[in-house]
Design a protein around this motif. Structure first.
Motif, mmCIF file in Angstrom:
data_model
loop_
_atom_site.group_PDB
_atom_site.id
_atom_site.type_symbol
_atom_site.label_atom_id
_atom_site.label_comp_id
_atom_site.label_asym_id
_atom_site.label_seq_id
_atom_site.Cartn_x
_atom_site.Cartn_y
_atom_site.Cartn_z
ATOM 1 N N UNK A 195 0.809 -1.223 0.000
ATOM 2 C CA UNK A 195 0.000 0.000 0.000
ATOM 3 C C UNK A 195 0.841 1.271 0.000
ATOM 4 N N UNK A 196 2.139 1.142 -0.155
ATOM 5 C CA UNK A 196 3.006 2.328 -0.220
ATOM 6 C C UNK A 196 2.552 3.246 -1.346
ATOM 7 N N UNK A 197 2.528 4.543 -1.061
ATOM 8 C CA UNK A 197 1.980 5.490 -2.025
ATOM 9 C C UNK A 197 2.675 5.471 -3.369
ATOM 10 N N UNK A 198 4.009 5.404 -3.363
ATOM 11 C CA UNK A 198 4.739 5.435 -4.637
ATOM 12 C C UNK A 198 4.444 4.199 -5.472
ATOM 13 N N UNK A 199 4.278 3.050 -4.805
ATOM 14 C CA UNK A 199 4.001 1.813 -5.534
ATOM 15 C C UNK A 199 2.585 1.833 -6.100
ATOM 16 N N UNK A 200 1.642 2.329 -5.316
ATOM 17 C CA UNK A 200 0.266 2.452 -5.801
ATOM 18 C C UNK A 200 0.170 3.445 -6.954
ATOM 19 N N UNK A 201 1.024 4.471 -6.946
ATOM 20 C CA UNK A 201 1.011 5.443 -8.045
ATOM 21 C C UNK A 201 1.398 4.761 -9.354
ATOM 22 N N UNK A 202 2.418 3.915 -9.320
ATOM 23 C CA UNK A 202 2.774 3.168 -10.531
ATOM 24 C C UNK A 202 1.614 2.268 -10.960
ATOM 25 N N UNK A 203 0.918 1.667 -9.997
ATOM 26 C CA UNK A 203 -0.232 0.848 -10.339
ATOM 27 C C UNK A 203 -1.366 1.659 -10.937
ATOM 28 N N UNK A 204 -1.596 2.829 -10.399
ATOM 29 C CA UNK A 204 -2.683 3.686 -10.887
ATOM 30 C C UNK A 204 -2.465 4.093 -12.337
ATOM 31 N N UNK A 205 -1.234 4.385 -12.693
ATOM 32 C CA UNK A 205 -0.918 4.860 -14.041
ATOM 33 C C UNK A 205 -0.355 3.752 -14.931
ATOM 34 N N UNK A 206 -0.541 2.509 -14.531
ATOM 35 C CA UNK A 206 0.110 1.397 -15.229
ATOM 36 C C UNK A 206 -0.370 1.230 -16.667
ATOM 37 N N UNK A 207 -1.617 1.549 -16.947
ATOM 38 C CA UNK A 207 -2.136 1.321 -18.298
ATOM 39 C C UNK A 207 -1.405 2.193 -19.319
ATOM 40 N N UNK A 208 -1.303 3.482 -19.022
ATOM 41 C CA UNK A 208 -0.590 4.379 -19.939
ATOM 42 C C UNK A 208 0.906 4.051 -19.951
#
Length: 378
Positions: A298-311
């Motif tokens: 749940x680390x913020x930086x890791x979730x950020x990569x997950x959030x933008x993973x499609x693009x």
């Protein structure tokens, strides 16, 4: 790589975004690793980032879990098919077709740039890219379009969505789990038979028929989750993950490399990776958020990569090629002979930063406004 992490009866699970972040980082490291020594300790070190192709397998398990969960939660409801397919289309189609339009219509008007970003290959037929049949195109002629052939995995997921919604609707619920188990057993056998009969490893890698075990593993977990039978499996996740890693390492040592075309990797490694990825999903969704694994995921930086993973998935290759051609080739640095991984590390950063920035802009300017339309089909 494009499913949401919203569960209708469990709420938002941040750890699943973290798993998606791991998946896209694995893919990035795989594609951005230019330093590829063939001998010595460095060759074995390079096997780690080069094994990042397995991130796609993690995406498949996540998609199977999330999509099957959505279908089970809405099964029998009004507008089941309409809402599911419209919501999937709103998430997948807009950005994908923008990339296809740029790659097939606009880039050919700029021949020099086209050669850098796509490659110097004969122009492939366009219709597989417009119809989500890229995986069949790759199986037929190999990976020759440097920008769009990466969509073979998106084609597999889209083909899965089209069929699986029908399966979940019409199949008795008690049969869904056994069907997934049958797929998990049958897939390594199918790949073994195919390779034994001369089917090309690239075909086995990209065709949906041979890549269903990851999707089936995630679907089985979603089925067990809604039956209240997933949490007891958590006690075995550490053993399952360890066994999967040990198996993949053994295959790598036996073959001398960690690449996806290794026959043993295709026969058994894909299934081992699905088991390891499935164990990560179990830990993410069954353990309390304050425990170690969910907290790390749940680390913020890791979730950020997950959030933008499609693009990130769709656009990192042209960014990489542009950076390599016009800005920074680590192999040109005089210090590379003394510290090759330093140059490679700088290349990782030099590509990931603009790729992430592009994905961040795409989300805010383009993707998120379109996704708000999903509320009309909830």
């Amino acid at each position: 790589m494009d499913a949401t992490t919203h569960r209708s009866h469990t709420g938002f699970i941040p750890a699943l975004d973290g798993l998606r972040g791991i998946a896209i980082l694995m893919v990035l490291f795989h594609h951005l690793t230019i330093y590829r020594p063939s001998t010595g300790v460095d060759a074995w070190i390079a096997n780690v980032p080069l094994a990042g192709w397995a991130g796609v397998n993690l995406f498949f398990v996540l998609s199977g879990f999330l999509i099957t969960g959505i279908l089970l939660d809405t099964r029998g409801g009004a507008h089941y098919f309409r809402n599911f397919y419209v919501r999937r289309s709103l998430r997948i189609f807009p950005l994908y077709y923008v990339v296809v339009f740029l790659a097939l219509i606009l880039l050919p008007l700029l021949p020099t740039l086209h050669e850098v970003l796509v490659g110097n290959y004969p122009a492939p037929p366009h219709w597989p890219y417009w119809t989500y049949l890229t995986n069949f195109s790759v199986a037929d002629r190999g990976m020759t379009h440097g920008l769009l052939d990466i969509a073979w995995s998106l084609a597999i997921e889209e083909q899965f969505y089209l069929v699986w919604a029908l399966v979940v609707w019409f199949l008795p619920l008690e049969w869904l789990g056994p069907l997934c188990i049958g797929i998990l057993v049958g897939e390594p056998l199918a790949r073994t038979l195919a390779l034994g009969n001369g089917v090309a490893p690239e075909t086995v890698y990209v065709l949906t028929f041979f890549r269903l075990d990851g999707l089936a593993a995630g679907s089985l977990l979603a089925w067990l989750f809604r039956r209240g039978e997933l949490a007891p499996l958590d006690r075995w996740t550490g053993w399952a993950f360890g066994a999967a890693i040990a198996g993949v390492i053994a295959i790598t040592i036996d073959a001398g490399n960690s690449w996806w075309w290794n026959p043993r990797m295709q026969q058994a490694g894909f299934s081992l990776i699905a088991m390891g990825a499935g164990s990560m999903v179990v830990a993410a969704v069954t353990r309390a958020p304050h425990l170690l694994v969910p907290r790390l995921l749940s680390a913020g930086w890791l979730r950020a990569f997950g959030k933008y993973s499609y693009c990130l998935y769709l656009t990192h290759l042209p960014v990489m090629r542009a950076m390599h051609e016009y800005v920074f080739d680590p192999r040109d640095y005089a210090s590379l002979a003394q510290a090759p991984w330093l140059g490679q590390g700088l290349f990782y950063v030099s590509v990931m930063v603009p790729s992430f920035a592009l994905a961040w802009i795409s989300w805010r300017v383009f993707e998120a406004p379109i996704l708000r339309l999903k509320e009309k089909f909830s």
